[in-house]
Design a protein around this motif. Structure first.
Motif, short mmCIF file in Angstrom:
data_model
loop_
_atom_site.label_atom_id
_atom_site.label_comp_id
_atom_site.label_asym_id
_atom_site.label_seq_id
_atom_site.Cartn_x
_atom_site.Cartn_y
_atom_site.Cartn_z
N LEU A 129 0.67 -1.21 -0.01
CA LEU A 129 -0.11 -0.07 0.15
C LEU A 129 0.83 1.32 -0.08
O LEU A 129 0.03 2.27 -0.25
N LEU A 130 2.05 1.01 0.04
CA LEU A 130 2.93 2.24 0.28
C LEU A 130 3.89 2.45 -1.08
O LEU A 130 4.57 3.21 -1.43
N ASP A 131 3.66 1.49 -1.87
CA ASP A 131 4.54 1.46 -3.11
C ASP A 131 4.23 2.79 -3.85
O ASP A 131 3.33 3.18 -3.98
N GLY A 132 5.51 3.65 -4.10
CA GLY A 132 5.28 4.79 -4.85
C GLY A 132 4.48 5.88 -4.20
O GLY A 132 4.62 7.02 -4.47
N ARG A 133 4.56 5.72 -2.79
CA ARG A 133 4.14 6.73 -1.74
C ARG A 133 5.08 7.51 -0.96
O ARG A 133 6.15 6.54 -0.87
N ARG A 134 4.78 8.60 -0.66
CA ARG A 134 5.68 9.05 0.54
C ARG A 134 5.15 8.43 1.67
O ARG A 134 4.09 8.35 1.95
N ALA A 135 5.90 8.15 2.81
CA ALA A 135 5.45 7.52 3.99
C ALA A 135 6.57 7.86 5.33
O ALA A 135 7.64 8.11 4.94
N TRP B 6 11.86 7.29 13.59
CA TRP B 6 12.89 7.59 12.69
C TRP B 6 14.13 6.70 12.88
O TRP B 6 14.81 6.56 12.13
N ARG B 7 14.07 5.73 14.06
CA ARG B 7 15.13 4.96 14.20
C ARG B 7 14.84 3.65 13.31
O ARG B 7 16.00 2.98 13.00
N MET B 8 13.68 3.39 12.64
CA MET B 8 13.36 2.44 12.00
C MET B 8 13.34 2.68 10.33
O MET B 8 13.09 1.92 9.46
N ALA B 9 13.50 4.14 10.08
CA ALA B 9 13.37 4.52 8.75
C ALA B 9 14.14 4.08 7.74
O ALA B 9 13.78 3.40 6.59
N PRO C 247 12.41 -0.52 -1.11
CA PRO C 247 12.86 0.55 -2.02
C PRO C 247 11.64 1.56 -2.55
O PRO C 247 12.09 2.51 -2.97
N SER C 248 10.77 0.89 -2.97
CA SER C 248 9.73 1.69 -3.73
C SER C 248 8.97 2.64 -2.96
O SER C 248 8.07 3.39 -3.47
N VAL C 249 9.22 2.65 -1.62
CA VAL C 249 8.50 3.65 -0.69
C VAL C 249 9.58 4.75 -0.66
O VAL C 249 10.63 4.65 -0.17
N ASP C 250 8.85 5.94 -0.53
CA ASP C 250 9.66 7.05 -0.51
C ASP C 250 9.64 7.57 1.07
O ASP C 250 8.59 8.11 1.53
N VAL C 251 10.48 7.09 1.84
CA VAL C 251 10.49 7.22 3.31
C VAL C 251 11.09 8.70 3.74
O VAL C 251 12.22 8.88 3.19
N ASP C 252 10.32 9.17 4.60
CA ASP C 252 10.58 10.52 5.14
C ASP C 252 10.77 10.47 6.61
O ASP C 252 9.86 10.49 7.25
N PRO C 253 12.05 10.48 7.33
CA PRO C 253 11.90 10.24 8.62
C PRO C 253 12.11 11.63 9.40
O PRO C 253 12.05 11.53 10.55
N VAL D 80 9.45 13.94 9.52
CA VAL D 80 8.06 14.40 9.54
C VAL D 80 7.39 13.58 10.78
O VAL D 80 7.59 12.57 11.11
N LEU D 81 6.41 14.26 11.35
CA LEU D 81 5.42 13.45 12.39
C LEU D 81 4.45 12.46 11.82
O LEU D 81 4.08 11.67 12.33
N TYR D 82 3.85 12.84 10.44
CA TYR D 82 3.05 12.04 9.74
C TYR D 82 2.92 12.42 8.44
O TYR D 82 3.23 13.51 7.96
N VAL D 83 2.47 11.54 7.47
CA VAL D 83 2.40 11.68 6.05
C VAL D 83 0.85 11.58 5.58
O VAL D 83 0.50 10.22 6.02
N ASP D 84 0.31 12.53 4.89
CA ASP D 84 -1.16 12.15 4.66
C ASP D 84 -0.83 12.07 2.81
O ASP D 84 -0.80 13.07 2.40
#
Length: 328
Positions: free
Chosen positions: A118-124, A128-131, A139-145, A147-151
């Motif tokens: 469900l996160l493929d191709g999305r920002r999520a 932060w320790r597990m980002a 690797p297809s998930v755009d992980v942003d460590p 921020v507090l949340y991503v909508d």
């Protein structure tokens, strides 16, 4: 009533597991009519949760099958998040997503959403320790460590533990407006919306010598949102250099002065749109955006709806015009 299902897996973090119930269970209309029905869903034999006293065993009246009819599903973190999640949970999340249900995660619950694709191709985001681990595994998930949340619309993710409260309040705000979210926040003794992100928690060094609390500066900014303030203006009021001001905001608020100011102006505009009949031109002036065009651009980018659409959805009745926000 909007049904929120919380699938509980073995090893579920008790704080994460209880957060949706605490926030959405406290969310009501101004007349105290509940707006959400929160259902914690467990396998037939229940689950075990970790804890300092040996953990708890939990079994609820709602089976995992209840995910099939939920309007929103919120996946809490669990201590075996690096293992493959149960197939029935993955299948249920995929089916819920396909039928248009909203899916969210708290902390490392993002690993379950990622496993379901469900996160493929999305920002999520996640804790932060597990980002890095999330980014490596998916690797297809755009992980942003940071921020507090991503909508991302239908799919939302939040950072570590307390950020789950921020996410739930954000969902309330999205569903019912900032006045309802603020009422819920007061009941659970939380700020309606925290500024900044995980960056303020990733940093571990103490603030620089001589740093002082930002609260007086923030209060002054709130009282002067309608003014065309610059960094120099704010620094001058705080009696510090721009560089020192920026460092203090980064250390103590996790954001920049102008970004904090922009968010505060959006909150002021939301309040005026909900509670007054002021035309957009006057709201733009009162909230410091100057023109309706500027207000619309910032508001739409931040809130995801135009000021007029937001007013149509969330304006309270009867409207009132607070004197402190009026402009001449």
């Amino acid at each position: 009533m909007h049904v929120i299902a919380v699938p509980a897996l073995d090893g579920a973090v008790p704080f994460d597991l209880s957060t949706p119930g605490q926030v959405f269970g406290m969310t009501t209309t101004a007349e105290d009519v509940p707006l959400y029905d929160v259902r914690v869903c467990t396998p037939p034999d229940g689950i075990a949760t970790p804890g300092p006293l040996g953990g708890l065993r939990l079994r609820t009246p709602y089976p995992l099958d209840a995910l099939a009819t939920a309007d929103t599903i919120i996946v809490p973190g669990h201590d075996t998040f690096l293992d493959e999640p149960p197939g029935e949970v993955v299948d249920a999340l995929r089916a819920a997503h396909a039928r248009g249900a909203r899916i969210a995660s708290i902390c490392v619950g993002a690993f379950v959403l990622a496993a379901a694709g469900l996160l493929d191709g999305r920002r999520a985001t996640t804790h932060w320790r597990m980002a890095d681990a999330l980014a490596r595994r998916h690797p297809s998930v755009d992980v942003d460590p940071s921020v507090l949340y991503v909508d991302e619309g239908q799919v939302l993710t939040s950072a570590g533990i307390a950020a789950g409260i921020d996410l739930c309040l954000h969902i309330v705000r999205r569903d019912h407006g900032s006045a309802t979210a603020a009422r819920t926040a007061r009941r659970i003794v939380m700020p309606p919306q925290r500024d900044g992100g995980q960056a303020q928690f990733i940093r571990h060094e103490d603030p620089p010598d001589g740093a002082t609390a930002l609260q007086p500066v923030l209060a002054w900014l709130e009282a002067n949102l309608d003014r065309p303030l610059t960094l120099d203006d704010i620094a001058r009021h705080a009696s510090v250099s721009v560089r020192t001001l920026t460092r203090r905001f980064r250390d103590q608020a996790g954001t920049t002065p102008l970004r904090w100011l922009s968010h505060a102006r959006i909150r002021r505009a939301q309040q005026l749109l909900e509670t007054t009949d002021l035309p957009v031109e006057r709201i733009a002036a009162a909230s410091g955006f100057g023109s309706p065009v500027t207000l619309r651009a910032h508001f739409t980018r931040r809130v995801g709806a135009s000021p007029q659409a937001y007013r149509n959805a969330f304006r309270t009745t009867p409207p009132q015009v607070p004197e402190r926000h009026s402009v001449t």
